[in-house]
Design a protein around this motif. Sequence first.
Motif, short mmCIF file in Angstrom:
data_model
loop_
_atom_site.label_atom_id
_atom_site.label_comp_id
_atom_site.label_asym_id
_atom_site.label_seq_id
_atom_site.Cartn_x
_atom_site.Cartn_y
_atom_site.Cartn_z
N ARG A 111 0.85 -1.20 0.00
CA ARG A 111 0.00 0.00 0.00
C ARG A 111 0.88 1.24 0.00
O ARG A 111 1.81 1.35 0.81
CB ARG A 111 -0.92 0.01 1.22
N VAL A 112 0.54 2.18 -0.88
CA VAL A 112 1.31 3.42 -1.00
C VAL A 112 0.36 4.61 -1.07
O VAL A 112 -0.82 4.45 -1.41
CB VAL A 112 2.21 3.39 -2.26
N PRO A 113 0.83 5.81 -0.77
CA PRO A 113 -0.03 7.00 -0.86
C PRO A 113 -0.47 7.26 -2.30
O PRO A 113 0.21 6.91 -3.26
CB PRO A 113 0.87 8.13 -0.35
N MET A 114 -1.63 7.91 -2.42
CA MET A 114 -2.11 8.34 -3.74
C MET A 114 -1.21 9.42 -4.32
O MET A 114 -0.98 9.48 -5.52
CB MET A 114 -3.54 8.88 -3.63
N GLY A 115 -0.74 10.33 -3.46
CA GLY A 115 0.07 11.46 -3.90
C GLY A 115 -0.60 12.76 -3.54
O GLY A 115 -0.36 13.33 -2.48
N VAL A 116 -1.46 13.26 -4.43
CA VAL A 116 -2.28 14.44 -4.15
C VAL A 116 -3.74 14.06 -4.36
O VAL A 116 -4.13 13.62 -5.44
CB VAL A 116 -1.92 15.63 -5.05
N ILE A 117 -4.53 14.23 -3.32
CA ILE A 117 -5.97 13.95 -3.38
C ILE A 117 -6.72 15.28 -3.41
O ILE A 117 -6.55 16.12 -2.52
CB ILE A 117 -6.43 13.11 -2.18
N GLY A 118 -7.53 15.48 -4.43
CA GLY A 118 -8.38 16.66 -4.51
C GLY A 118 -9.79 16.31 -4.09
O GLY A 118 -10.30 15.23 -4.43
N ILE A 119 -10.43 17.19 -3.35
CA ILE A 119 -11.80 16.96 -2.91
C ILE A 119 -12.62 18.23 -3.14
O ILE A 119 -12.23 19.31 -2.69
CB ILE A 119 -11.86 16.55 -1.43
N ILE A 120 -13.73 18.09 -3.85
CA ILE A 120 -14.66 19.19 -4.08
C ILE A 120 -15.94 18.86 -3.33
O ILE A 120 -16.52 17.79 -3.52
CB ILE A 120 -14.95 19.38 -5.57
N TYR A 121 -16.37 19.76 -2.44
CA TYR A 121 -17.52 19.47 -1.59
C TYR A 121 -18.32 20.74 -1.39
O TYR A 121 -17.94 21.82 -1.86
CB TYR A 121 -17.07 18.88 -0.24
N GLU A 122 -19.46 20.60 -0.67
CA GLU A 122 -20.38 21.72 -0.56
C GLU A 122 -20.39 22.29 0.86
O GLU A 122 -19.34 22.60 1.41
CB GLU A 122 -21.76 21.30 -1.07
N SER A 123 -21.57 22.41 1.48
CA SER A 123 -21.69 23.32 2.62
C SER A 123 -21.45 22.69 3.98
O SER A 123 -21.98 23.16 4.97
CB SER A 123 -23.08 23.96 2.61
N ARG A 124 -20.67 21.62 4.09
CA ARG A 124 -20.39 21.03 5.39
C ARG A 124 -18.94 21.28 5.76
O ARG A 124 -18.04 20.54 5.34
CB ARG A 124 -20.70 19.54 5.38
N PRO A 125 -18.65 22.31 6.53
CA PRO A 125 -17.24 22.65 6.82
C PRO A 125 -16.51 21.59 7.63
O PRO A 125 -15.27 21.56 7.60
CB PRO A 125 -17.35 23.97 7.58
N ASN A 126 -17.23 20.73 8.35
CA ASN A 126 -16.54 19.65 9.06
C ASN A 126 -15.80 18.73 8.09
O ASN A 126 -14.82 18.08 8.46
CB ASN A 126 -17.52 18.84 9.91
N VAL A 127 -16.25 18.69 6.83
CA VAL A 127 -15.57 17.88 5.82
C VAL A 127 -14.13 18.37 5.63
O VAL A 127 -13.23 17.57 5.34
CB VAL A 127 -16.34 17.92 4.48
N THR A 128 -13.90 19.66 5.80
CA THR A 128 -12.55 20.21 5.64
C THR A 128 -11.58 19.53 6.58
O THR A 128 -10.46 19.17 6.19
CB THR A 128 -12.58 21.73 5.89
N VAL A 129 -11.99 19.32 7.81
CA VAL A 129 -11.12 18.67 8.80
C VAL A 129 -11.05 17.17 8.55
O VAL A 129 -9.96 16.57 8.56
CB VAL A 129 -11.60 18.97 10.23
N ASP A 130 -12.21 16.54 8.36
CA ASP A 130 -12.23 15.09 8.12
C ASP A 130 -11.35 14.72 6.93
O ASP A 130 -10.54 13.78 6.99
CB ASP A 130 -13.65 14.61 7.84
N ALA A 131 -11.50 15.47 5.84
CA ALA A 131 -10.75 15.16 4.63
C ALA A 131 -9.26 15.38 4.83
O ALA A 131 -8.44 14.55 4.41
CB ALA A 131 -11.26 16.04 3.48
#
Length: 414
Positions: A111-131
Amino acid sequence: MTSVLDTCRRAAAAKHEIGALGTNEKNRVLLAIADALQAHRADIKAANALDIEAGRKNGLNEGLIDRLTLGDDRIDGVAEGCRQVAALPDPVGEVTEMKVTPGGLKIGKKRVPMGVIGIIYESRPNVTVDAAALCFKAGSACVLRGGKEAFRSNQCLMGIMRDAVASCGLSPDILNLVEDTTHEGANVMMQANGLIDVLIPRGGARLIQAVVHNATVPVIETGVGNCHIYVDASADLNMAADILENAKCQRVSVCNAAESLLVHRDIAEQFLPLAKQRLDAHNVVWHGCPDTCAILPGIVPATEEDYGTEYLDYEISCKIVDSVDEAIGHINRYNTGHSESIVTHDYFAAQKFLDRVDAAAVYVNASTRFTDGGEFGFGAEIGISTQKLHARGPMGLKELTSSKYIIYGEGQIR
């Protein structure tokens, strides 16, 4: 304002630093982030209050306001999520499937890292920390792009986390927030080939489809949730009412909330008045088929569109069916591949439902609200994958890694 491409370039430059960190180093940073979030709760709440005020002025419904809100309990929750991620086993570096070929080569999968993971999301700011926490523990840099409704909250949260990373002696560019919340900015991120290794959309149907259709980088499709509760002829009606009330009303604004109710004809006249009484306590609006309307006078007649709608509000569609087969057919026609539940005491009906319903999570006698990384034991999750490639269901740490083959030889040539 930093351009989207510059943000992606910074993340790409930092991915090797995060990818080389050991488990103890990553956990130390995650605990520092958790402490920093709780220490700066006043700043977070102040920024969040501005987003909520702007959201109400712009006509956001209360379900979306709930998704946007960061109170003390949710701030504590996201901080605790970071600690839970720190406590989880680190998948990076795990070697599986080691075997020896007839020629003496030892071949394994790592198992190895993906590298750079991009995430596009909407109005749940807790996702910022979780992600950010999940990407970090998985050994990848991240580029996060939240919606404009939560921009001040996201900016505050990311600033706190970047400062915590820097205080641990690492580049803050391991964690990044896109400041451009326009559609054009999102399109640039979707087409940042060579900079973003995988892109994950998290939000409503319109956002997810926009990413799926416009992205040229690899995409993992997640979580629109048109989830169903089917109450079979043999169901315990009180249990069914409990499950329905929880699945629909415990939190209406999330993707694992129930949006549609199916009821077997044999128990419809008994169950539907009980179900309506339970949901009336939450002022739920019913959209029913003609048979449902006959049992529950005064409800809204359902349209074809209602059966395919993710309301994310105190509304539900309802249809009476003649069999478990009809229920399965209806679900597979209208569902989004997320979470589906049958309430029954019939073993064979339960097994047929489990075998034939096409969804990431299929339940017997339980609420769909359990489709969640924390409830499944993954800690914080990045989203619920509704596709069938690479990952399906709640996406935890392992789903955020890739793999490579490692081969040991002793001079073999072919």
